[in-house]
Design an enzyme around this catalytic site. Structure first.
Site, short mmCIF file in Angstrom:
data_model
loop_
_atom_site.label_atom_id
_atom_site.label_comp_id
_atom_site.label_asym_id
_atom_site.label_seq_id
_atom_site.Cartn_x
_atom_site.Cartn_y
_atom_site.Cartn_z
N ASN A 105 32.84 22.35 36.83
CA ASN A 105 34.27 22.02 36.83
C ASN A 105 34.67 21.39 35.50
OD1 ASN A 105 34.11 22.91 39.43
ND2 ASN A 105 34.05 20.86 40.34
N HIS A 122 30.90 23.70 31.51
CA HIS A 122 31.98 24.57 31.00
C HIS A 122 33.05 23.80 30.26
CE1 HIS A 122 30.66 27.37 34.52
NE2 HIS A 122 29.89 27.50 33.47
N CYS A 130 38.95 21.80 17.40
CA CYS A 130 39.49 22.46 16.21
C CYS A 130 38.78 23.81 16.02
CB CYS A 130 39.27 21.58 14.98
SG CYS A 130 39.77 22.40 13.44
N ASN A 216 28.76 24.54 51.62
CA ASN A 216 29.83 25.47 51.30
C ASN A 216 30.34 26.06 52.62
OD1 ASN A 216 31.38 27.75 50.40
ND2 ASN A 216 30.18 27.76 48.51
N PRO A 217 31.68 26.17 52.77
CA PRO A 217 32.15 26.79 54.02
C PRO A 217 31.74 28.26 54.14
CG PRO A 217 33.99 25.80 52.78
CD PRO A 217 32.79 25.76 51.91
N GLU A 218 31.46 28.87 52.98
CA GLU A 218 31.16 30.32 53.00
C GLU A 218 29.74 30.62 52.52
OE1 GLU A 218 35.77 31.40 51.68
OE2 GLU A 218 34.09 32.13 50.48
C1 BV8 Z 1 27.63 33.53 28.77
C2 BV8 Z 1 35.83 27.59 32.28
C3 BV8 Z 1 26.40 34.55 27.06
C4 BV8 Z 1 37.12 28.30 32.25
C5 BV8 Z 1 34.30 29.04 33.39
C6 BV8 Z 1 29.78 40.10 29.93
C7 BV8 Z 1 29.82 39.51 28.68
C8 BV8 Z 1 29.38 38.21 28.46
C9 BV8 Z 1 28.93 37.46 29.55
C10 BV8 Z 1 28.92 38.08 30.79
C11 BV8 Z 1 29.30 39.38 31.00
N1 BV8 Z 1 29.15 39.66 32.33
C12 BV8 Z 1 28.69 38.58 32.97
C13 BV8 Z 1 28.55 37.63 32.04
C14 BV8 Z 1 28.12 36.31 32.26
C15 BV8 Z 1 29.38 35.49 32.57
C16 BV8 Z 1 29.51 35.50 34.06
O1 BV8 Z 1 28.73 34.84 34.72
N2 BV8 Z 1 30.49 36.25 34.59
C17 BV8 Z 1 30.62 36.32 36.04
C18 BV8 Z 1 32.09 36.26 36.42
C19 BV8 Z 1 29.94 37.60 36.52
N3 BV8 Z 1 29.11 34.18 32.05
C20 BV8 Z 1 29.60 33.84 30.88
O2 BV8 Z 1 30.36 34.51 30.22
C21 BV8 Z 1 29.10 32.49 30.37
N4 BV8 Z 1 28.62 32.67 29.03
O3 BV8 Z 1 27.06 34.19 29.60
O4 BV8 Z 1 27.38 33.61 27.45
C22 BV8 Z 1 26.33 34.48 25.60
C23 BV8 Z 1 25.19 33.94 25.00
C24 BV8 Z 1 25.12 33.92 23.64
C25 BV8 Z 1 26.19 34.42 22.86
C26 BV8 Z 1 27.33 34.93 23.48
C27 BV8 Z 1 27.41 34.96 24.86
C28 BV8 Z 1 30.23 31.50 30.35
C29 BV8 Z 1 30.66 31.22 31.77
C30 BV8 Z 1 31.69 30.09 31.76
C31 BV8 Z 1 33.05 30.65 32.10
N5 BV8 Z 1 33.98 29.55 32.24
N6 BV8 Z 1 35.14 28.03 33.45
C32 BV8 Z 1 38.16 27.43 32.86
O5 BV8 Z 1 37.85 26.66 33.81
O6 BV8 Z 1 39.29 27.56 32.41
S1 BV8 Z 1 33.60 29.58 34.81
C33 BV8 Z 1 34.57 29.26 36.14
O7 BV8 Z 1 33.81 29.74 37.26
C34 BV8 Z 1 34.83 27.79 36.46
O8 BV8 Z 1 34.21 26.89 35.59
C35 BV8 Z 1 34.18 27.63 37.81
O9 BV8 Z 1 33.69 26.39 38.02
C36 BV8 Z 1 33.10 28.63 37.69
C37 BV8 Z 1 32.35 28.99 38.91
O10 BV8 Z 1 33.25 29.15 39.93
P1 BV8 Z 1 33.10 28.13 41.15
O11 BV8 Z 1 33.10 26.75 40.62
O12 BV8 Z 1 31.97 28.55 41.98
O13 BV8 Z 1 34.48 28.33 41.85
P2 BV8 Z 1 34.91 29.53 42.81
O14 BV8 Z 1 36.39 29.44 42.98
O15 BV8 Z 1 34.29 30.80 42.33
O16 BV8 Z 1 34.20 29.18 44.20
C38 BV8 Z 1 34.59 28.02 44.91
C39 BV8 Z 1 33.55 27.84 46.00
O17 BV8 Z 1 33.87 26.66 46.71
C40 BV8 Z 1 33.55 28.98 47.02
O18 BV8 Z 1 32.21 29.34 47.31
C41 BV8 Z 1 34.22 28.36 48.24
O19 BV8 Z 1 33.67 28.87 49.45
C42 BV8 Z 1 33.83 26.93 48.10
N7 BV8 Z 1 34.75 25.97 48.71
C43 BV8 Z 1 36.08 26.11 48.94
N8 BV8 Z 1 36.54 24.97 49.52
C44 BV8 Z 1 35.48 24.13 49.63
C45 BV8 Z 1 34.34 24.76 49.12
N9 BV8 Z 1 33.13 24.17 49.09
C46 BV8 Z 1 33.04 22.93 49.59
N10 BV8 Z 1 34.09 22.24 50.09
C47 BV8 Z 1 35.31 22.82 50.13
N11 BV8 Z 1 36.36 22.15 50.67
#
Ligand code: BV8
Length: 248
Positions: A105, A122, A130, A216-218
């Site tokens: 987060n 993140h 900058c 996690n709820p899911e």
């Molecule tokens: C990297 C900042 C390599 C933004 C975020 C193609 C090209 C390059 C990389 C990739 C690619 N394909 C895949 C990748 C890897 C990519 C990736 O993982 N993509 C995914 C989508 C497939 N990763 C990256 O790009 C990372 N970098 O790989 O670099 C590299 C190395 C060298 C040189 C160059 C490159 C960077 C990833 C970071 C992205 N930035 N955030 C912003 O916030 O503005 S990620 C974003 O998702 C948020 O930070 C968030 O935290 C994160 C994960 O999501 P969750 O936190 O899990 O949130 P979500 O909504 O998904 O789920 C919520 C959960 O809570 C659910 O399960 C729900 O059931 C549960 N919930 C709901 N209510 C409750 C609850 N649980 C408990 N209590 C409740 N009440």
């Protein structure tokens, strides 16, 4: 024996035994504070998905739109307070000699609740960087800017956030990986476990023999590797499982 019940949890005994504990949190831990989750129904902004906006390409194409999105999110986060799950994490931080909180987060609500040992994988929504010098500064502005905010050196400022396709900070990732490698207990709270490299940390912990618990709820892609899975909201489950009660 793999537990999948909220009643026969081993967490209390492992906390009492002061096991090396790591928490990985995602947007779900802030859900009950009112911060929209990333992929939930309220994760949209003006009909655009976060993955479209949280990229260097989006910033290069339209920096002002990306800044507007972050200021909109800052305004929402500014109105949110830590919930009992955040306070339970901070309490655990105070109880255990060997403890690490790793969060995906960017809302800084863990720090607002008093957590001290926090790794922000993140980045942080309250910081700007900058684009020329790489220097990072606190930035609490929430008003939608008329023009792209600038550094004193004249270059554009960007949110100090790790966007999709960008590498994580090497030091932060190394520290998080080291914590996962030495964990005896790992709690995975409120993450859909789809974003890498964060989602690999619990797998790493499991490989080195840590006891892994999901709150996690899911169901998530991590659920099957967990020793315990507790289905419900973190603000309810985490304090209950830790035996933490907020001061009246
Ligand atoms: C990297 C900042 C390599 C933004 C975020 C193609 C090209 C390059 C990389 C990739 C690619 N394909 C895949 C990748 C890897 C990519 C990736 O993982 N993509 C995914 C989508 C497939 N990763 C990256 O790009 C990372 N970098 O790989 O670099 C590299 C190395 C060298 C040189 C160059 C490159 C960077 C990833 C970071 C992205 N930035 N955030 C912003 O916030 O503005 S990620 C974003 O998702 C948020 O930070 C968030 O935290 C994160 C994960 O999501 P969750 O936190 O899990 O949130 P979500 O909504 O998904 O789920 C919520 C959960 O809570 C659910 O399960 C729900 O059931 C549960 N919930 C709901 N209510 C409750 C609850 N649980 C408990 N209590 C409740 N009440």
């Amino acid at each position: 024996m793999e537990y999948r019940t909220p009643f026969a949890s081993r967490i209390p005994e492992m906390v009492r035994a002061r096991k090396r504990t790591v928490l990985l949190t995602g947007a779900g831990v802030s859900a009950e504070s009112g911060v929209p989750t990333f992929r939930g129904p309220d994760g949209l902004w003006r009909g655009r998905r976060p993955e479209e906006l949280a990229t260097p390409e989006a910033f290069a194409r339209d920096p002002l739109a990306v800044w507007a999105w972050y200021q909109w999110r800052r305004e929402r986060v500014a109105a949110c307070a830590p919930n009992p799950a955040h306070h339970a994490c901070a309490w655990l931080d105070r109880q255990l000699p060997e403890f690490q909180l790793i969060t995906q987060n960017v809302d800084a609500l863990h720090q607002a609740a008093g957590s001290r040992r926090v790794l922000e994988l993140h980045g942080c929504i309250w910081k700007a960087r900058c684009t020329r010098e790489g220097t990072v500064q606190e930035d609490r502005a929430t008003a939608i800017p008329e023009s792209v905010p600038r550094c004193g050196c004249g270059a554009a400022l960007r949110p100090h956030i790790v966007w999709f396709g960008e590498p994580l900070d090497g030091g932060v990732l190394a520290a998080a990986t080291a914590a996962a490698r030495t964990a005896e207990l790992m709690l995975v709270v409120g993450t859909s476990a789809v974003v890498e490299p964060a989602a690999s940390l619990p797998r790493l912990a499991r490989q080195v023999g840590a006891y892994v618990v999901e709150l996690n709820p899911e169901e998530t892609p991590l659920s099957a590797l967990c020793h315990e899975v507790h289905r419900g909201p973190a603000a309810e489950l985490l304090p209950a499982l830790l035996g933490y009660e907020a001061a009246p």
